[in-house]
Design a protein around this motif. Structure first.
Motif, PDB file in Angstrom:
ATOM      1  N   UNK A 193      -8.238  39.717 -21.202  1.00 54.86           N
ATOM      2  CA  UNK A 193      -8.381  39.861 -22.734  1.00 54.86           C
ATOM      3  C   UNK A 193      -7.250  40.672 -23.355  1.00 54.86           C
ATOM      4  N   UNK A 194      -6.718  41.767 -22.650  1.00 49.69           N
ATOM      5  CA  UNK A 194      -5.515  42.164 -23.041  1.00 49.69           C
ATOM      6  C   UNK A 194      -4.253  41.419 -23.122  1.00 49.69           C
ATOM      7  N   UNK A 252      -4.664  39.487 -26.315  1.00 46.59           N
ATOM      8  CA  UNK A 252      -4.309  40.231 -27.539  1.00 46.59           C
ATOM      9  C   UNK A 252      -2.891  40.624 -27.658  1.00 46.59           C
ATOM     10  N   UNK A 253      -2.310  40.861 -26.378  1.00 44.00           N
ATOM     11  CA  UNK A 253      -0.815  40.925 -26.383  1.00 44.00           C
ATOM     12  C   UNK A 253       0.038  39.877 -27.086  1.00 44.00           C
ATOM     13  N   UNK A 303     -10.967  42.150 -18.136  1.00 44.17           N
ATOM     14  CA  UNK A 303     -10.157  43.377 -18.891  1.00 44.17           C
ATOM     15  C   UNK A 303      -8.563  42.837 -18.901  1.00 44.17           C
ATOM     16  N   UNK A 304      -8.061  42.426 -17.960  1.00 45.65           N
ATOM     17  CA  UNK A 304      -6.691  42.076 -17.876  1.00 45.65           C
ATOM     18  C   UNK A 304      -6.380  40.822 -18.764  1.00 45.65           C
ATOM     19  N   UNK A 352      -1.287  40.764 -17.652  1.00 46.71           N
ATOM     20  CA  UNK A 352      -0.933  42.224 -18.047  1.00 46.71           C
ATOM     21  C   UNK A 352      -2.001  43.068 -16.944  1.00 46.71           C
TER      22      UNK A 352
END
Lengths: 192, 302
Positions: free
Chosen positions: A139-140, A143-144, A136-137, A101
């Motif tokens: 981890x996101x 989580x998504x 950052x990407x 993402x």
């Protein structure tokens, strides 16, 4: 040389070296190399099930009956899959996202093969290991995915885990960055 | 700056710190592109060379620190932290990236699930940025008060304090704040919670310096903040920073200029100054070994 120079990690000088090497190399080697390169994109394609590269319809990992079909490891790229394979520690199968993402690069959830993942998980999968990178990407995306898996009726009771991140083996604590060391502390385990 | 008619500008520097072998730094500017090389290797970002040598910059725009908006004050903190706190550049950059990503999703009216998936990376980096800024301000505050008393004279006192937008001390608390502000963020199309909204409060005699301080006091305060920056960078890095002073003399009156030079002269570090009038730079108060380079019609001469 111009074409060789477009390969990743190949600068002008390396391109020149490669070109001269090919000029002097045995003819059958150059022919074989050229043939492999020109056939590469025709013969090799993503596995219909997991997205790994294969020459068949399903890849060698997906068709290997000895692999545990109950555990699926989600990775960003095929290179990441290969890195995990090299450890020899993962007995399950994979799901390659192909991207993470990244709103700044215009990549949203609809660009990732998440429906295919949810579809697969319904069939007897006990655990999904999310092995996207600790960025950052990455981890996101993790989580998504966790939310998507928990939010779907078929997959709500599947265990979703995240690979640990911590101090490099053989490394000095003194030189580890704060985030890595902090995470290593958060993820500490009892010594058995 | 790229010369009119030219296609690029290059700055080369050799940096020697203590007895270590010198580093070669090269910065090349082309329209829209800035590339850095350190010891002939390309470096991805400024972090790689920030740790080598510390710098403190004085320039005529510094009055913004007192008179301008919060961004000038955040920049001051970030510049010091980039140079003196090893994990800070990564934390700051990751926070910026998570923030921009989340804001883009808010503007695009993306699904709540997409937006929220960036909350944790945002919260984890926010906590680290806020903690580092808090520690720095705590260390700087006494230096500012002392320097102001010395520069301004009289009985007025100055104080600076960190005013984080979100006081949370853990990532979970930031996550809660992000959840509470979710609808507001959506309406605004931007994330309201986090260090992008931080400020540094600057006060004279317990009143806001911006509205209460006289011009002279504000100038003294800016100088005090810069002296504190110098002291803190030196204390943290364990070595003297290089001082870059850009035409500051025109902004300061005689007394404050003398104070500045005394501070510099007492420090013993390397100083690079620019001025349009050589009378502003009393070389004799700055010790020996100074080199004067004149710039005229785009040419340098010694």
């Amino acid at each position: 040389m111009r074409l060789l120079g477009r390969l990743p990690g190949v600068g002008e000088r390396t391109a020149q070296r490669l070109a001269f090497f090919l000029l002097r190399a045995p003819r059958d080697y150059v022919t074989a190399l050229g043939g492999s390169i020109s056939e590469l994109q025709e013969r090799v394609h993503p596995c219909a099930r997991c997205g790994n590269y294969t020459e068949e319809e399903a890849c060698a990992i997906c068709t290997d009956e000895r692999r545990d079909a109950g555990v699926v490891c989600v990775v960003g790229t095929v290179q990441d899959l290969m890195a995990i394979e090299r450890t020899g520690r993962f007995p399950g199968r994979y799901h390659v996202l192909g991207a993470l993402l990244a709103p700044l690069d215009g990549v949203g959830p609809e660009d990732l093969p998440i429906p295919a993942l949810l579809e697969r998980i319904g069939d007897g999968v006990r655990e999904v290991v999310v092995a996207t990178p600790p960025t950052v990407e990455g981890e996101a995306t993790a989580l998504y995915l966790a939310q998507a898996l928990k939010g779907s009726n078929r997959t709500a009771c599947v265990r979703v885990t995240r690979i640990a991140s911590g101090v490099q083996y053989g490394g000095d604590l003194e030189y580890a960055d704060q985030v890595t060391l902090g995470r290593a502390l958060d993820g500490r385990r009892e010594i058995e | 700056m790229i010369r009119s008619g030219g296609d690029r500008a290059t700055i080369d520097a050799r940096i020697r710190v203590a007895e270590e072998p010198a580093h070669e730094v090269s910065i090349q500017l082309r329209p829209g592109v800035r590339s850095l090389r350190l010891d002939e290797k390309r470096v991805p970002g400024p972090e790689a060379y920030f740790g080598i040598v510390q710098m403190v910059l004085f320039h005529p725009g510094e009055l913004e620190l007192v008179q301008g908006g919060p961004s000038a004050r955040r920049t001051l903190l970030d510049r010091v932290l980039y140079q003196t706190e090893p994990g800070y550049p990564t934390a700051f950059r990751d926070h910026q990236r998570a923030l921009k990503s989340r804001n883009r999703l808010l503007q695009d009216e993306a699904s709540a699930a997409s937006i929220r998936s960036f909350d944790r990376p945002l919260a984890e980096t926010a906590v680290r940025v806020v903690a580092a800024r808090g520690r720095l301000l705590h260390q700087m505050a006494p230096f500012v008060a002392a320097a102001f008393a010395e520069i301004a004279g009289g009985s007025s006192t100055a104080a600076i304090a960190y005013r984080p937008q979100c006081e949370a001390s853990s990532a979970d608390e930031v996550l809660e704040a992000l959840a509470r502000s979710f609808e507001r963020d959506r309406a605004r199309g931007a994330t309201c919670v986090g260090p992008q909204g931080d400020d540094v409060e600057i006060r004279i005699d317990d009143h806001p310096a911006r509205s209460y301080g006289s011009q002279g006091q504000q100038r003294a305060l800016v100088l005090a903040v810069k002296c504190a920056e110098l002291a803190v960078v030196q204390a943290r890095a364990g070595q003297l920073p290089v001082l870059l002073i850009d035409d500051v003399s025109s902004e300061l009156d005689e007394t404050r200029r003398r104070h500045l030079y005394r501070t510099i002269g007492g420090g013993g570090g390397q100083v690079v100054m620019t001025t349009t009038d050589a009378r502003f730079v009393p070389l004799e108060t700055l010790g020996t070994g100074g080199t004067v380079t004149r710039v005229s019609q785009g040419k340098l001469s010694r």
